[in-house]
Design a protein around this motif. Sequence first.
Motif, PDB file in Angstrom:
ATOM      1  N   CYS A  21       4.825   7.854  65.401  1.00 18.62           N
ATOM      2  CA  CYS A  21       3.933   6.873  66.024  1.00 18.62           C
ATOM      3  C   CYS A  21       2.814   6.433  65.087  1.00 18.62           C
ATOM      4  N   LYS A  22       2.466   7.279  64.129  1.00 22.31           N
ATOM      5  CA  LYS A  22       1.408   6.955  63.176  1.00 22.31           C
ATOM      6  C   LYS A  22       1.962   6.445  61.850  1.00 22.31           C
ATOM      7  N   SER A  23       3.262   6.294  61.770  1.00 21.23           N
ATOM      8  CA  SER A  23       3.892   5.843  60.535  1.00 21.23           C
ATOM      9  C   SER A  23       3.624   4.351  60.314  1.00 21.23           C
ATOM     10  N   SER A  24       3.119   4.021  59.141  1.00 21.29           N
ATOM     11  CA  SER A  24       2.839   2.613  58.836  1.00 21.29           C
ATOM     12  C   SER A  24       4.130   1.797  58.812  1.00 21.29           C
ATOM     13  N   PRO A  33      -0.461  -4.148  64.507  1.00 20.13           N
ATOM     14  CA  PRO A  33      -1.514  -4.158  63.481  1.00 20.13           C
ATOM     15  C   PRO A  33      -2.311  -2.866  63.385  1.00 20.13           C
ATOM     16  N   GLY A  34      -2.225  -2.002  64.384  1.00 21.56           N
ATOM     17  CA  GLY A  34      -3.034  -0.792  64.409  1.00 21.56           C
ATOM     18  C   GLY A  34      -2.495   0.311  63.514  1.00 21.56           C
ATOM     19  N   GLU A  35      -3.213   1.441  63.508  1.00 17.96           N
ATOM     20  CA  GLU A  35      -2.824   2.583  62.684  1.00 17.96           C
ATOM     21  C   GLU A  35      -1.780   3.456  63.366  1.00 17.96           C
ATOM     22  N   MET A  52      17.012  14.335  70.637  1.00 16.87           N
ATOM     23  CA  MET A  52      16.879  12.970  70.120  1.00 16.87           C
ATOM     24  C   MET A  52      15.898  12.960  68.953  1.00 16.87           C
ATOM     25  N   SER A  53      16.048  11.999  68.064  1.00 15.34           N
ATOM     26  CA  SER A  53      15.090  11.878  66.972  1.00 15.34           C
ATOM     27  C   SER A  53      13.803  11.260  67.507  1.00 15.34           C
ATOM     28  N   SER A  54      12.682  11.626  66.888  1.00 21.01           N
ATOM     29  CA  SER A  54      11.400  11.085  67.330  1.00 21.01           C
ATOM     30  C   SER A  54      11.374   9.573  67.184  1.00 21.01           C
ATOM     31  N   ALA A  55      12.032   9.055  66.149  1.00 20.00           N
ATOM     32  CA  ALA A  55      12.062   7.604  65.923  1.00 20.00           C
ATOM     33  C   ALA A  55      12.810   6.893  67.048  1.00 20.00           C
ATOM     34  N   ASP A  56      13.899   7.507  67.527  1.00 16.49           N
ATOM     35  CA  ASP A  56      14.669   6.894  68.609  1.00 16.49           C
ATOM     36  C   ASP A  56      13.864   6.871  69.910  1.00 16.49           C
ATOM     37  N   VAL A  57      13.128   7.947  70.173  1.00 14.82           N
ATOM     38  CA  VAL A  57      12.321   8.017  71.393  1.00 14.82           C
ATOM     39  C   VAL A  57      11.192   6.993  71.340  1.00 14.82           C
ATOM     40  N   ALA A  58      10.481   6.952  70.231  1.00 17.52           N
ATOM     41  CA  ALA A  58       9.381   5.996  70.088  1.00 17.52           C
ATOM     42  C   ALA A  58       9.894   4.563  70.162  1.00 17.52           C
TER      43      ALA A  58
END
Length: 217
Positions: A21-24, A33-35, A52-58
Amino acid sequence: KIAELLSEKGVCEAEKFVQTCKSSDFCKKYNIPGESCEGYLFPDTYFLTAGMSSADVAALMVDNFYEKIKTVPGLAEKNAEDLYYTVRLASIVEREYRVEDEAPLIASVFKNRLRNNIGLYSCATIVYILTEIEGRPHPDKVLIEDTKIDSPYNTYKWAGLPPGPISNPGLIALDATVNTPVTNYYFFQIVDADEGRHVFTSTFDEHKASHNLSTKN
């Protein structure tokens, strides 16, 4: 809190979800646009599977956000910066309203204050500082000393919006923030703590008088 819940349910690791979630790169992919993608993790019921992968959930939550905002007139067509502004304001409305029909009025108070460079004085932003930034328990009440905390999220100390969302707003708060009624209100005060009802006023004298209207606070 979302990350902790996902971890408890065995869906994905909390730390990895926060990192995603904090990955640019992740934010850039979704034109945020946020961090972090805080504010864009749409509150909903999700059917997830263990491992599940964190990327898939997000991605599931953010994709859902962009799909759901299509139902709010005037929202989906906003550019990234304007949408981010709306999400930040809606995130405060989300934490301030308890009765659906008051959300647009609360949004109108905040917009009137922003238009005149008056601090929002939102207790919700103070609670965010205490609980999400400083990791303290949720307070029973916001104290005077809490409103003096030196943080860009402190809307008692600084005018304008905080640098990022303080929650993930739902459709009621988002719609209230986009399609806000025109009012002369600059203040709101709880008058029924059980029902979450407020009284809305235009002047500080009226606001002070409204403290006497509180029946169950």
